[in-house]
Write a protein that holds these residues in place. Structure first.
Motif, PDB file in Angstrom:
ATOM      1  N   MET A  81     -15.295  73.363   2.473  1.00 60.60           N
ATOM      2  CA  MET A  81     -14.587  73.037   3.702  1.00 60.60           C
ATOM      3  C   MET A  81     -15.105  73.923   4.830  1.00 60.60           C
ATOM      4  N   TYR A  82     -14.923  73.465   6.050  1.00 60.58           N
ATOM      5  CA  TYR A  82     -15.380  74.234   7.198  1.00 60.58           C
ATOM      6  C   TYR A  82     -14.394  75.363   7.483  1.00 60.58           C
ATOM      7  N   GLY A 231     -14.147  65.352   7.527  1.00 56.83           N
ATOM      8  CA  GLY A 231     -12.921  65.617   8.255  1.00 56.83           C
ATOM      9  C   GLY A 231     -12.303  64.396   8.897  1.00 56.83           C
ATOM     10  N   HIS A 241     -19.131  66.226   7.653  1.00 56.00           N
ATOM     11  CA  HIS A 241     -19.265  67.682   7.630  1.00 56.00           C
ATOM     12  C   HIS A 241     -20.583  68.084   8.284  1.00 56.00           C
ATOM     13  N   ASP A 254     -18.962  78.065   5.873  1.00 59.75           N
ATOM     14  CA  ASP A 254     -18.418  77.082   4.942  1.00 59.75           C
ATOM     15  C   ASP A 254     -17.824  77.840   3.760  1.00 59.75           C
ATOM     16  N   HIS A 332     -10.094  76.059  14.131  1.00 63.55           N
ATOM     17  CA  HIS A 332      -9.858  74.685  14.566  1.00 63.55           C
ATOM     18  C   HIS A 332     -11.125  74.068  15.134  1.00 63.55           C
ATOM     19  N   SER A 335     -11.769  68.150  13.722  1.00 66.44           N
ATOM     20  CA  SER A 335     -11.355  67.593  12.429  1.00 66.44           C
ATOM     21  C   SER A 335     -10.998  68.679  11.414  1.00 66.44           C
ATOM     22  N   THR A 336     -10.666  69.861  11.896  1.00 65.95           N
ATOM     23  CA  THR A 336     -10.353  70.989  11.016  1.00 65.95           C
ATOM     24  C   THR A 336      -9.133  71.728  11.530  1.00 65.95           C
ATOM     25  N   ASN A 338      -7.163  75.262  10.186  1.00 64.60           N
ATOM     26  CA  ASN A 338      -7.053  76.349   9.206  1.00 64.60           C
ATOM     27  C   ASN A 338      -6.105  77.425   9.711  1.00 64.60           C
ATOM     28  N   LEU A 353      -6.226  75.651   4.457  1.00 64.27           N
ATOM     29  CA  LEU A 353      -7.427  74.974   4.933  1.00 64.27           C
ATOM     30  C   LEU A 353      -7.161  73.473   4.909  1.00 64.27           C
ATOM     31  N   SER A 354      -7.470  72.801   6.005  1.00 67.16           N
ATOM     32  CA  SER A 354      -7.312  71.351   6.029  1.00 67.16           C
ATOM     33  C   SER A 354      -8.527  70.701   6.666  1.00 67.16           C
ATOM     34  N   ASN A 355      -8.979  69.639   6.060  1.00 70.09           N
ATOM     35  CA  ASN A 355     -10.063  68.840   6.627  1.00 70.09           C
ATOM     36  C   ASN A 355      -9.510  67.695   7.472  1.00 70.09           C
TER      37      ASN A 355
END
Length: 390
Positions: A81-82, A231, A241, A254, A332, A335-336, A338, A353-355
Protein backbone atom coordinates in the motif's frame (compact mmCIF):
# COMPACT_ATOMS: atom_id res chain seq x y z
CA UNK A 1 -18.03 21.83 -1.92
CA UNK A 2 -14.34 21.47 -1.19
CA UNK A 3 -13.17 17.94 -0.41
CA UNK A 4 -12.10 18.99 3.10
CA UNK A 5 -15.71 20.01 3.79
CA UNK A 6 -16.96 16.66 2.50
CA UNK A 7 -14.56 14.71 4.69
CA UNK A 8 -15.29 16.79 7.79
CA UNK A 9 -19.05 16.36 7.34
CA UNK A 10 -18.63 12.63 6.81
CA UNK A 11 -16.53 12.36 9.96
CA UNK A 12 -19.25 14.03 11.99
CA UNK A 13 -21.87 11.67 10.54
CA UNK A 14 -19.78 8.57 11.16
CA UNK A 15 -18.76 9.69 14.64
CA UNK A 16 -22.42 9.83 15.63
CA UNK A 17 -23.53 6.78 13.68
CA UNK A 18 -20.70 4.64 15.01
CA UNK A 19 -21.17 5.30 18.72
CA UNK A 20 -19.80 2.65 21.13
CA UNK A 21 -21.61 -0.54 20.25
CA UNK A 22 -24.03 -1.99 22.79
CA UNK A 23 -24.21 -5.54 24.07
CA UNK A 24 -20.75 -6.61 22.94
CA UNK A 25 -18.59 -5.74 25.93
CA UNK A 26 -17.64 -9.38 26.38
CA UNK A 27 -16.33 -9.73 22.86
CA UNK A 28 -12.67 -9.37 22.06
CA UNK A 29 -11.25 -6.17 20.63
CA UNK A 30 -10.83 -7.92 17.31
CA UNK A 31 -14.50 -8.85 17.17
CA UNK A 32 -15.62 -5.35 18.11
CA UNK A 33 -13.25 -3.84 15.60
CA UNK A 34 -14.54 -6.17 12.89
CA UNK A 35 -18.11 -5.00 13.51
CA UNK A 36 -17.08 -1.35 13.60
CA UNK A 37 -14.97 -1.47 10.44
CA UNK A 38 -17.56 -3.34 8.40
CA UNK A 39 -20.24 -0.85 9.43
CA UNK A 40 -17.97 2.05 8.55
CA UNK A 41 -17.06 0.57 5.18
CA UNK A 42 -20.72 0.21 4.33
CA UNK A 43 -21.49 3.79 5.33
CA UNK A 44 -18.54 5.33 3.49
CA UNK A 45 -18.41 2.87 0.56
CA UNK A 46 -14.79 2.20 1.46
CA UNK A 47 -13.32 -0.70 -0.53
CA UNK A 48 -10.23 -1.54 1.50
CA UNK A 49 -8.74 -0.82 4.92
CA UNK A 50 -6.03 -2.34 7.11
CA UNK A 51 -5.46 -1.72 10.82
CA UNK A 52 -2.78 -2.53 13.40
CA UNK A 53 -2.85 -2.09 17.17
CA UNK A 54 0.32 -1.73 19.24
CA UNK A 55 0.13 -1.93 23.05
CA UNK A 56 3.13 -1.23 25.27
CA UNK A 57 5.42 -1.36 22.25
CA UNK A 58 4.19 -4.79 21.10
CA UNK A 59 2.12 -5.52 18.03
CA UNK A 60 -1.13 -7.03 19.29
CA UNK A 61 -3.36 -7.06 16.23
CA UNK A 62 -2.95 -6.73 12.47
CA UNK A 63 -5.97 -7.15 10.21
CA UNK A 64 -7.30 -6.15 6.80
CA UNK A 65 -10.73 -5.86 5.21
CA UNK A 66 -12.04 -5.49 1.69
CA UNK A 67 -10.38 -5.39 -1.71
CA UNK A 68 -7.04 -4.33 -3.08
CA UNK A 69 -8.15 -3.68 -6.65
CA UNK A 70 -11.12 -3.42 -8.98
CA UNK A 71 -10.85 -7.14 -9.76
CA UNK A 72 -12.02 -7.82 -6.22
CA UNK A 73 -8.82 -9.51 -5.08
CA UNK A 74 -8.60 -9.37 -1.28
CA UNK A 75 -6.59 -6.77 0.57
CA UNK A 76 -4.33 -8.76 2.89
CA UNK A 77 -2.05 -7.75 5.72
CA UNK A 78 0.85 -8.20 3.28
CA UNK A 79 -0.65 -6.18 0.42
CA UNK A 80 1.63 -3.36 -0.72
CA UNK A 81 0.00 0.00 0.00
CA UNK A 82 1.08 3.59 -0.49
CA UNK A 83 2.52 5.04 2.71
CA UNK A 84 2.03 8.66 1.58
CA UNK A 85 3.13 11.15 4.24
CA UNK A 86 3.66 8.49 6.88
CA UNK A 87 7.00 8.45 5.07
CA UNK A 88 7.87 11.69 6.85
CA UNK A 89 7.79 10.05 10.30
CA UNK A 90 10.13 7.30 9.09
CA UNK A 91 12.42 9.93 7.57
CA UNK A 92 12.60 11.84 10.87
CA UNK A 93 13.48 8.61 12.69
CA UNK A 94 16.36 8.17 10.23
CA UNK A 95 17.48 11.76 10.70
CA UNK A 96 17.68 11.33 14.47
CA UNK A 97 20.10 8.45 14.01
CA UNK A 98 22.33 10.77 11.97
CA UNK A 99 22.03 13.35 14.73
CA UNK A 100 23.13 10.80 17.34
CA UNK A 101 26.15 9.96 15.20
CA UNK A 102 27.15 13.62 15.05
CA UNK A 103 26.63 13.85 11.30
CA UNK A 104 23.80 16.35 11.65
CA UNK A 105 22.85 18.87 14.30
CA UNK A 106 19.21 19.89 14.62
CA UNK A 107 20.06 23.56 15.10
CA UNK A 108 22.94 24.06 12.67
CA UNK A 109 22.24 25.97 9.46
CA UNK A 110 21.99 23.82 6.36
CA UNK A 111 24.63 26.15 4.86
CA UNK A 112 27.16 24.39 7.10
CA UNK A 113 26.61 21.09 5.27
CA UNK A 114 26.40 22.23 1.64
CA UNK A 115 29.56 22.68 -0.46
CA UNK A 116 28.03 25.73 -2.14
CA UNK A 117 25.13 28.13 -1.50
CA UNK A 118 21.71 26.52 -1.88
CA UNK A 119 20.53 28.80 -4.74
CA UNK A 120 23.58 27.78 -6.78
CA UNK A 121 22.14 24.27 -7.25
CA UNK A 122 20.19 25.26 -10.33
CA UNK A 123 20.51 21.83 -11.92
CA UNK A 124 18.76 19.94 -9.10
CA UNK A 125 15.16 21.00 -9.72
CA UNK A 126 14.09 17.86 -11.57
CA UNK A 127 14.95 15.58 -8.63
CA UNK A 128 14.36 17.95 -5.71
CA UNK A 129 12.92 21.47 -6.03
CA UNK A 130 13.79 24.88 -7.44
CA UNK A 131 16.40 25.95 -4.91
CA UNK A 132 17.72 28.52 -7.42
CA UNK A 133 14.44 30.41 -7.02
CA UNK A 134 15.71 31.48 -3.59
CA UNK A 135 18.57 33.52 -5.09
CA UNK A 136 18.71 36.95 -3.49
CA UNK A 137 16.91 35.83 -0.30
CA UNK A 138 19.48 34.80 2.28
CA UNK A 139 16.81 33.52 4.67
CA UNK A 140 17.66 30.05 3.40
CA UNK A 141 20.72 30.29 5.67
CA UNK A 142 18.38 30.37 8.69
CA UNK A 143 17.03 26.93 7.81
CA UNK A 144 18.05 24.08 10.12
CA UNK A 145 17.04 20.41 10.32
CA UNK A 146 14.73 21.22 13.25
CA UNK A 147 13.01 23.99 11.32
CA UNK A 148 12.55 21.77 8.27
CA UNK A 149 11.21 18.83 10.30
CA UNK A 150 8.76 21.04 12.20
CA UNK A 151 7.26 22.45 8.99
CA UNK A 152 8.35 25.98 9.83
CA UNK A 153 10.54 26.64 6.78
CA UNK A 154 8.33 29.40 5.37
CA UNK A 155 7.70 27.47 2.14
CA UNK A 156 4.36 26.47 0.70
CA UNK A 157 3.64 22.74 0.61
CA UNK A 158 5.39 22.47 -2.76
CA UNK A 159 6.93 25.20 -4.87
CA UNK A 160 5.25 23.92 -8.02
CA UNK A 161 1.91 24.82 -6.41
CA UNK A 162 2.84 28.52 -6.33
CA UNK A 163 1.07 30.70 -8.94
CA UNK A 164 4.38 31.23 -10.72
CA UNK A 165 5.69 27.73 -9.94
CA UNK A 166 8.62 29.14 -7.97
CA UNK A 167 9.70 28.25 -4.45
CA UNK A 168 9.70 31.23 -2.09
CA UNK A 169 9.55 32.22 1.57
CA UNK A 170 6.19 33.31 2.92
CA UNK A 171 7.50 34.05 6.43
CA UNK A 172 10.77 34.00 8.33
CA UNK A 173 11.98 30.44 8.98
CA UNK A 174 11.15 29.05 12.42
CA UNK A 175 8.45 31.56 13.29
CA UNK A 176 5.30 29.49 12.70
CA UNK A 177 3.96 26.13 11.48
CA UNK A 178 2.91 25.72 7.84
CA UNK A 179 3.02 22.24 6.30
CA UNK A 180 5.69 21.91 3.62
CA UNK A 181 6.70 18.80 1.74
CA UNK A 182 9.48 20.80 0.10
CA UNK A 183 10.93 21.46 3.56
CA UNK A 184 11.42 17.72 4.07
CA UNK A 185 12.79 17.34 0.56
CA UNK A 186 15.31 20.09 1.29
CA UNK A 187 16.58 18.14 4.29
CA UNK A 188 16.86 15.08 2.04
CA UNK A 189 18.92 17.23 -0.33
CA UNK A 190 21.23 18.28 2.52
CA UNK A 191 21.73 14.63 3.52
CA UNK A 192 22.41 13.49 -0.03
CA UNK A 193 24.41 16.44 -1.39
CA UNK A 194 25.91 17.67 1.86
CA UNK A 195 26.67 14.37 3.64
CA UNK A 196 27.07 12.26 0.50
CA UNK A 197 24.51 9.66 1.59
CA UNK A 198 21.80 7.92 -0.41
CA UNK A 199 18.62 8.47 1.62
CA UNK A 200 16.83 5.44 0.21
CA UNK A 201 19.71 3.18 1.19
CA UNK A 202 19.99 4.80 4.62
CA UNK A 203 16.30 4.31 5.36
CA UNK A 204 16.48 0.74 4.14
CA UNK A 205 19.42 -0.08 6.39
CA UNK A 206 18.52 2.00 9.43
CA UNK A 207 14.76 1.39 9.55
CA UNK A 208 13.33 -1.19 7.17
CA UNK A 209 16.03 -3.79 7.77
CA UNK A 210 16.20 -3.03 11.50
CA UNK A 211 12.50 -3.71 12.02
CA UNK A 212 12.17 -6.59 9.56
CA UNK A 213 10.04 -4.58 7.12
CA UNK A 214 10.68 -6.92 4.19
CA UNK A 215 7.99 -5.48 1.92
CA UNK A 216 8.73 -1.79 2.42
CA UNK A 217 10.79 0.47 0.18
CA UNK A 218 11.24 4.11 -0.76
CA UNK A 219 11.03 3.20 -4.46
CA UNK A 220 9.11 0.68 -6.52
CA UNK A 221 10.18 -2.97 -6.48
CA UNK A 222 8.99 -5.46 -9.14
CA UNK A 223 8.10 -8.04 -6.48
CA UNK A 224 5.41 -5.66 -5.17
CA UNK A 225 3.26 -6.39 -8.22
CA UNK A 226 2.05 -9.78 -6.99
CA UNK A 227 0.06 -8.32 -4.07
CA UNK A 228 -0.42 -4.66 -4.88
CA UNK A 229 -3.18 -2.34 -3.72
CA UNK A 230 -4.65 0.08 -6.23
CA UNK A 231 -6.76 2.95 -4.92
CA UNK A 232 -10.26 4.45 -4.92
CA UNK A 233 -10.91 8.18 -5.23
CA UNK A 234 -13.67 10.22 -3.62
CA UNK A 235 -15.92 9.74 -6.65
CA UNK A 236 -15.53 5.95 -6.50
CA UNK A 237 -13.24 5.68 -9.51
CA UNK A 238 -10.06 3.63 -9.26
CA UNK A 239 -6.45 4.78 -9.50
CA UNK A 240 -3.54 2.45 -10.31
CA UNK A 241 -0.74 2.23 -7.78
CA UNK A 242 2.05 4.62 -8.73
CA UNK A 243 5.40 2.95 -9.37
CA UNK A 244 7.62 5.60 -7.79
CA UNK A 245 11.15 5.67 -9.17
CA UNK A 246 12.62 8.42 -6.96
CA UNK A 247 13.20 8.47 -3.21
CA UNK A 248 11.19 11.35 -1.78
CA UNK A 249 11.43 12.08 1.94
CA UNK A 250 8.03 13.74 1.78
CA UNK A 251 6.20 10.59 0.71
CA UNK A 252 7.50 7.90 -1.65
CA UNK A 253 7.32 4.91 0.71
CA UNK A 254 5.43 1.75 -0.17
CA UNK A 255 4.66 -0.54 2.77
CA UNK A 256 2.22 -3.07 4.21
CA UNK A 257 0.17 -2.92 7.37
CA UNK A 258 2.25 -5.78 8.81
CA UNK A 259 5.47 -3.91 8.11
CA UNK A 260 4.35 -0.52 9.32
CA UNK A 261 3.03 -2.03 12.54
CA UNK A 262 6.60 -3.17 13.23
CA UNK A 263 7.87 0.35 12.67
CA UNK A 264 5.22 1.87 14.93
CA UNK A 265 6.13 -0.58 17.70
CA UNK A 266 9.82 0.19 17.34
CA UNK A 267 9.13 3.92 17.20
CA UNK A 268 7.17 4.11 20.45
CA UNK A 269 9.84 2.01 22.19
CA UNK A 270 12.65 4.07 20.71
CA UNK A 271 14.56 1.14 19.25
CA UNK A 272 17.77 2.29 17.61
CA UNK A 273 17.73 5.65 19.41
CA UNK A 274 18.79 6.99 22.77
CA UNK A 275 16.05 8.12 25.16
CA UNK A 276 16.97 11.73 24.42
CA UNK A 277 16.67 11.30 20.66
CA UNK A 278 13.43 9.36 20.93
CA UNK A 279 11.98 12.06 23.16
CA UNK A 280 13.01 14.74 20.68
CA UNK A 281 10.88 13.16 17.94
CA UNK A 282 7.60 13.88 19.71
CA UNK A 283 8.54 16.86 21.89
CA UNK A 284 6.39 19.96 21.38
CA UNK A 285 8.99 22.00 19.50
CA UNK A 286 6.72 24.71 18.07
CA UNK A 287 3.16 25.68 18.97
CA UNK A 288 0.65 25.43 16.14
CA UNK A 289 -1.40 28.57 15.60
CA UNK A 290 -3.87 27.64 12.84
CA UNK A 291 -7.39 26.25 13.11
CA UNK A 292 -6.65 23.43 10.68
CA UNK A 293 -3.73 21.78 8.94
CA UNK A 294 -4.69 22.93 5.45
CA UNK A 295 -4.48 25.15 3.54
CA UNK A 296 -0.85 25.21 4.57
CA UNK A 297 -0.38 28.99 4.47
CA UNK A 298 -3.66 30.04 6.08
CA UNK A 299 -3.60 33.01 8.49
CA UNK A 300 -2.81 32.33 12.12
CA UNK A 301 -5.88 32.08 14.32
CA UNK A 302 -6.68 34.39 17.20
CA UNK A 303 -5.14 33.03 20.44
CA UNK A 304 -8.51 32.00 21.85
CA UNK A 305 -9.25 29.90 18.72
CA UNK A 306 -6.05 27.87 18.88
CA UNK A 307 -5.66 24.39 20.37
CA UNK A 308 -3.46 25.06 23.37
CA UNK A 309 -1.59 21.76 23.45
CA UNK A 310 -1.11 21.33 19.70
CA UNK A 311 2.51 21.54 18.57
CA UNK A 312 4.91 20.38 15.90
CA UNK A 313 7.16 17.48 16.74
CA UNK A 314 9.76 16.25 14.27
CA UNK A 315 7.56 15.33 11.29
CA UNK A 316 4.69 14.40 13.64
CA UNK A 317 2.12 16.44 15.56
CA UNK A 318 2.07 16.43 19.36
CA UNK A 319 -1.08 16.95 21.42
CA UNK A 320 -2.37 16.52 24.98
CA UNK A 321 -5.44 14.52 26.00
CA UNK A 322 -7.03 12.62 28.88
CA UNK A 323 -4.33 9.92 28.62
CA UNK A 324 -1.48 12.43 28.55
CA UNK A 325 0.66 13.37 25.58
CA UNK A 326 0.05 11.76 22.23
CA UNK A 327 1.23 12.24 18.68
CA UNK A 328 -0.03 11.51 15.21
CA UNK A 329 0.82 11.61 11.52
CA UNK A 330 -1.56 11.34 8.62
CA UNK A 331 -0.99 10.51 4.98
CA UNK A 332 -3.21 11.34 2.04
CA UNK A 333 -3.52 11.59 -1.69
CA UNK A 334 -6.46 11.31 -4.08
CA UNK A 335 -6.88 7.58 -3.39
CA UNK A 336 -5.11 7.04 -0.05
CA UNK A 337 -6.04 7.70 3.56
CA UNK A 338 -3.57 6.75 6.30
CA UNK A 339 -3.24 7.57 9.98
CA UNK A 340 -0.91 6.83 12.90
CA UNK A 341 -2.10 7.84 16.39
CA UNK A 342 -0.09 7.00 19.52
CA UNK A 343 -0.36 7.54 23.28
CA UNK A 344 3.10 8.09 24.75
CA UNK A 345 2.57 6.83 28.31
CA UNK A 346 1.12 3.50 27.17
CA UNK A 347 3.50 3.15 24.20
CA UNK A 348 0.35 2.31 22.29
CA UNK A 349 -0.68 3.11 18.72
CA UNK A 350 -3.29 2.56 16.07
CA UNK A 351 -2.13 2.39 12.45
CA UNK A 352 -4.73 2.69 9.71
CA UNK A 353 -3.87 2.26 6.04
CA UNK A 354 -6.57 2.55 3.40
CA UNK A 355 -6.41 2.33 -0.37
CA UNK A 356 -9.66 4.30 -0.48
CA UNK A 357 -9.66 7.98 0.47
CA UNK A 358 -13.31 7.68 1.51
CA UNK A 359 -12.19 5.70 4.57
CA UNK A 360 -10.97 8.76 6.46
CA UNK A 361 -14.34 9.53 8.14
CA UNK A 362 -14.05 6.11 9.84
CA UNK A 363 -10.80 6.95 11.57
CA UNK A 364 -12.05 8.81 14.70
CA UNK A 365 -14.38 5.98 15.73
CA UNK A 366 -11.73 3.32 15.07
CA UNK A 367 -9.07 5.10 17.09
CA UNK A 368 -11.49 5.70 19.97
CA UNK A 369 -12.57 2.05 19.99
CA UNK A 370 -8.98 0.78 20.14
CA UNK A 371 -7.23 3.41 22.28
CA UNK A 372 -10.12 5.03 24.13
CA UNK A 373 -10.49 8.81 24.25
CA UNK A 374 -7.12 10.28 23.30
CA UNK A 375 -7.91 13.92 22.65
CA UNK A 376 -6.78 13.51 19.05
CA UNK A 377 -7.59 16.85 17.30
CA UNK A 378 -9.59 15.51 14.38
CA UNK A 379 -11.14 18.89 13.57
CA UNK A 380 -7.66 20.32 13.04
CA UNK A 381 -6.47 17.38 10.94
CA UNK A 382 -9.62 17.24 8.79
CA UNK A 383 -10.70 20.87 9.02
CA UNK A 384 -13.28 22.52 6.79
CA UNK A 385 -10.70 23.95 4.44
CA UNK A 386 -9.62 23.10 0.92
CA UNK A 387 -8.12 19.65 0.68
CA UNK A 388 -4.43 19.60 -0.19
CA UNK A 389 -2.27 16.60 -0.91
CA UNK A 390 0.35 15.95 1.72
Amino acid sequence: MAMRNIVRSAILICASALLPLQGIAAKSLESRLDVRVKAGMTQTQTQGVAIAFIENGTVKLVKSWGKRNAKGEPLTTDSVMYGASLTKAVFAYTVMQLVEEGRLDLDTSIAHYLPKPLPDYADEEEKYAGWHHLAGDDRWRKLTPRILLTHSSGFSNFGFLEPDGKLKFHFDPGTRYAYSGDGLILLQFVIERGLGLDLGQEMQRRVFDRFGMKTTSMIWRPDFATNLADGWRMDGSTEPHDERSKTRAAGSMDTTISDFAKFAAGYVKGQGLSKTSRKALTTAHLSITTISQFPSLQPEAAPEARIESLAAGLAVISFAGPQGRGFFKGGHNDSTGNMLVCVEKRKSCVVILSNDVRAEPMFPAIVKLVLGETGMPWAWEYGAQDWTKD
